[in-house]
Design a protein around this motif. Structure first.
Motif, PDB file in Angstrom:
ATOM      1  N   ASP A 197       0.874  -1.256   0.185  1.00 42.35           N
ATOM      2  CA  ASP A 197       0.218  -0.227   0.104  1.00 42.35           C
ATOM      3  C   ASP A 197       0.848   1.059  -0.118  1.00 42.35           C
ATOM      4  O   ASP A 197       0.235   2.468  -0.225  1.00 42.35           O
ATOM      5  N   VAL A 198       2.329   0.951   0.137  1.00 37.62           N
ATOM      6  CA  VAL A 198       3.313   2.089   0.406  1.00 37.62           C
ATOM      7  C   VAL A 198       4.221   2.838  -1.497  1.00 37.62           C
ATOM      8  O   VAL A 198       4.436   1.181  -1.418  1.00 37.62           O
ATOM      9  N   ASP A 199       3.625   3.563  -1.724  1.00 34.51           N
ATOM     10  CA  ASP A 199       4.480   3.486  -2.719  1.00 34.51           C
ATOM     11  C   ASP A 199       5.109   5.418  -3.030  1.00 34.51           C
ATOM     12  O   ASP A 199       4.762   6.290  -2.811  1.00 34.51           O
ATOM     13  N   LEU A 200       6.795   4.163  -2.152  1.00 29.28           N
ATOM     14  CA  LEU A 200       8.070   5.537  -1.515  1.00 29.28           C
ATOM     15  C   LEU A 200       8.197   6.814  -2.836  1.00 29.28           C
ATOM     16  O   LEU A 200       8.803   7.346  -2.983  1.00 29.28           O
ATOM     17  N   VAL A 201       8.301   6.046  -5.074  1.00 25.01           N
ATOM     18  CA  VAL A 201       8.303   6.682  -5.258  1.00 25.01           C
ATOM     19  C   VAL A 201       7.390   8.047  -5.785  1.00 25.01           C
ATOM     20  O   VAL A 201       7.930   8.879  -5.319  1.00 25.01           O
ATOM     21  N   ALA A 202       5.809   7.528  -6.085  1.00 26.97           N
ATOM     22  CA  ALA A 202       5.268   8.776  -5.386  1.00 26.97           C
ATOM     23  C   ALA A 202       5.033   9.280  -4.544  1.00 26.97           C
ATOM     24  O   ALA A 202       4.370  10.403  -4.499  1.00 26.97           O
ATOM     25  N   GLY A 203       5.511   8.868  -2.953  1.00 30.71           N
ATOM     26  CA  GLY A 203       4.899   9.410  -1.952  1.00 30.71           C
ATOM     27  C   GLY A 203       3.995   9.174  -1.773  1.00 30.71           C
ATOM     28  O   GLY A 203       2.404  10.606  -1.689  1.00 30.71           O
ATOM     29  N   THR A 204       2.466   7.928  -2.124  1.00 36.61           N
ATOM     30  CA  THR A 204       1.328   7.895  -1.986  1.00 36.61           C
ATOM     31  C   THR A 204       1.370   6.788  -1.037  1.00 36.61           C
ATOM     32  O   THR A 204       1.826   5.491  -1.167  1.00 36.61           O
ATOM     33  N   VAL A 205       0.366   6.608  -0.032  1.00 37.03           N
ATOM     34  CA  VAL A 205      -0.173   5.208   0.920  1.00 37.03           C
ATOM     35  C   VAL A 205      -1.750   5.290   0.450  1.00 37.03           C
ATOM     36  O   VAL A 205      -2.575   5.690  -0.053  1.00 37.03           O
ATOM     37  N   PRO A 208      11.604  10.928   3.910  1.00 40.92           N
ATOM     38  CA  PRO A 208      12.677   9.927   4.404  1.00 40.92           C
ATOM     39  C   PRO A 208      11.953   9.461   5.457  1.00 40.92           C
ATOM     40  O   PRO A 208      12.730   8.509   5.423  1.00 40.92           O
ATOM     41  N   MET A 209      11.719  10.208   6.739  1.00 40.25           N
ATOM     42  CA  MET A 209      11.456   9.278   7.632  1.00 40.25           C
ATOM     43  C   MET A 209      10.333   7.870   7.342  1.00 40.25           C
ATOM     44  O   MET A 209      10.616   7.277   8.164  1.00 40.25           O
ATOM     45  N   LEU A 210       9.703   8.380   6.480  1.00 38.60           N
ATOM     46  CA  LEU A 210       8.820   6.925   6.125  1.00 38.60           C
ATOM     47  C   LEU A 210       9.520   5.990   5.204  1.00 38.60           C
ATOM     48  O   LEU A 210       9.803   4.779   5.615  1.00 38.60           O
ATOM     49  N   LYS A 211      10.787   6.546   4.433  1.00 33.99           N
ATOM     50  CA  LYS A 211      11.369   5.714   3.367  1.00 33.99           C
ATOM     51  C   LYS A 211      12.559   4.701   4.838  1.00 33.99           C
ATOM     52  O   LYS A 211      12.574   3.346   5.047  1.00 33.99           O
ATOM     53  N   GLN A 212      12.442   5.204   5.854  1.00 30.78           N
ATOM     54  CA  GLN A 212      13.809   4.597   6.997  1.00 30.78           C
ATOM     55  C   GLN A 212      12.505   3.887   7.526  1.00 30.78           C
ATOM     56  O   GLN A 212      13.266   2.611   7.626  1.00 30.78           O
ATOM     57  N   HIS A 213      12.085   4.108   7.713  1.00 30.29           N
ATOM     58  CA  HIS A 213      10.724   2.875   8.571  1.00 30.29           C
ATOM     59  C   HIS A 213      10.757   1.500   7.841  1.00 30.29           C
ATOM     60  O   HIS A 213      11.429   0.689   7.933  1.00 30.29           O
ATOM     61  N   VAL A 214      10.133   2.009   6.510  1.00 28.43           N
ATOM     62  CA  VAL A 214      10.084   0.785   5.662  1.00 28.43           C
ATOM     63  C   VAL A 214      11.189   0.189   5.399  1.00 28.43           C
ATOM     64  O   VAL A 214      11.480  -1.122   6.057  1.00 28.43           O
ATOM     65  N   SER A 215      12.995   0.655   5.297  1.00 27.32           N
ATOM     66  CA  SER A 215      14.133  -0.172   5.195  1.00 27.32           C
ATOM     67  C   SER A 215      14.136  -1.070   6.520  1.00 27.32           C
ATOM     68  O   SER A 215      14.517  -1.559   6.347  1.00 27.32           O
ATOM     69  N   SER A 216      13.700  -0.599   7.564  1.00 29.46           N
ATOM     70  CA  SER A 216      14.103  -0.810   9.021  1.00 29.46           C
ATOM     71  C   SER A 216      13.511  -1.957   9.968  1.00 29.46           C
ATOM     72  O   SER A 216      13.500  -3.113  10.402  1.00 29.46           O
TER      73      SER A 216
END
Length: 395
Positions: free
Chosen positions: A217-225, A261-269
């Protein structure tokens, strides 16, 4: 039957052994029916007979026997037969009914409930310490039940819930966080819950929607949920995964760039690789419960530290809704679609057309975030120092 003037009467009036008067009238099925009440004077009974005749002529007469069902019995059936009620809603309706309505009115037949009785019931609730908010919710539930009895089942003629203002909660205005407070609150959360604060706030999400997000449900490229499901907590059953609260709740929301940025870090970790992996979970990887979250993150201490003691988690959505509503050029329909609210014209009709406007809302929020977080330039600091004033930093 003719009266003294030779005119035909619709029914008859008789004097009972008790001395009171009772009417008898013709029902639509051709049988003679006794009236459902008696009168001290014959003239009162005759006026009542005239009223029944007028109701018959307008096809508004309702057989009093149909309305003899007790409120408690009818209300239970009403809840059971309501279509598409979520399990939590059923639980809340039954709880409200059993706690605040049936102890007072449950044994009363529907056709005996009148407005003074409803007004007295509400006054008794408030006198017993029930909050204005809870009394309003109980009143609205009773009104909905009786409205069905009027319009759909034709058990009573009018809805007795006609107490002016009884449906109003007059709840205290909930706090709205500033942009710096949003980020400050996120920083005070344990690492795995920081992105939850930003996504919930800037995405205008309900708790159940936020904790039901999955990696797909998370699109980090488009920046949408994408919101397509929600968790509901049900005592005795557990967490139930189902559709959002309303049809318009199914939506895709653009987040401001400052939150990514915080969402990307969260998804990665903290998020598994599988598309079905939930985005926000506890340390043990289990789904989050709303009732445990405050203790888990020391919520009272965190909100007090950022200057908003008493803040509820749901106030994050309220904050996001407020920020969205302030975005220049956003129409009411755009805002309602972002919030996931139904409208009388069905928000889903325009949901697919709101993507560009929704991105505009996200961009406007992003500008507000950057403006609030921007530090003063060296030139501004120097001018402030040379002018004798204190050099301050934006917070």
């Amino acid at each position: 039957m003719p009266n003294k003037d030779g005119h035909r009467r619709y029914g008859s009036v008789r004097k009972l052994p008790s001395g009171r008067y009772q009417v008898r009238h013709l029902a639509p099925d051709g049988t003679m029916r006794p009236g459902d009440q008696t009168f001290a004077r014959k003239t009162e009974a005759e006026r009542y007979l005239t009223l029944i005749e007028a109701q018959m002529a307008r096809r508004e007469w309702i057989d009093p026997n149909r309305g003899k069902i007790r409120l408690q019995d009818y209300a239970e059936r009403w809840i059971t037969e309501r279509p598409n009620l979520r399990p939590r809603t059923v639980h809340l309706y039954r709880w409200t009914l059993g706690k605040h309505i049936t102890p007072h009115l449950g044994g009363v037949p529907l056709n005996r409930i009148d407005t003074p009785m409803v007004r007295e019931w509400r006054s008794r609730l408030l006198a017993d310490g029930v909050s204005l908010t809870m009394a309003a919710k109980a009143y609205r539930l009773l009104r909905a039940i009786l409205m069905t009895a009027v319009k759909e089942d034709e058990l009573i003629r009018i809805n007795p819930c006609r107490v002016v203002g009884a449906d109003q909660e007059n709840a205290a205005e909930r706090p709205v966080l500033t942009v710096p407070q949003i980020f400050a609150l996120a920083e005070r959360m344990p690492d795995r819950f920081r992105a939850l604060i930003l996504v919930t706030t800037f995405g205008c999400l309900r708790w159940g929607e936020a904790v039901a997000l999955q990696r797909q449900d998370v699109d980090l490229v488009a920046g949408t949920v994408r919101v397509r499901q929600a968790f509901v907590e049900h005592r005795g059953t557990g967490l139930i995964l189902g559709p959002p609260k309303s049809r318009a709740g199914v939506r895709t929301i653009a987040l401001p760039k400052a939150a990514l940025p915080m969402l990307k870090q969260h998804v990665s970790s903290h998020v598994g690789e599988a598309p079905e992996a939930f985005v926000f979970t506890g340390e043990n990887g289990r789904n989050l419960w709303r009732g445990n979250f405050n203790k888990l993150v020391k919520w009272p201490e965190a909100v007090a530290a950022v200057g908003v003691p008493g803040l509820h988690f749901h106030d994050l959505r309220h904050t996001g809704n407020t920020l969205a509503s302030r975005a220049p050029g956003a129409s009411l329909r755009d805002i309602m679609a972002r919030m996931g609210h139904d409208s009388p014209r069905a928000a889903l009709i325009y949901q697919h057309a709101n993507r560009e406007a929704d991105q505009g809302i996200a961009d406007a929020i992003d500008k507000a975030v950057k403006a609030a977080r921007r530090k003063p330039s060296k030139r501004r600091v120097k001018r402030a120092t040379e002018g004798g004033g204190p050099a301050t930093e934006a917070r």
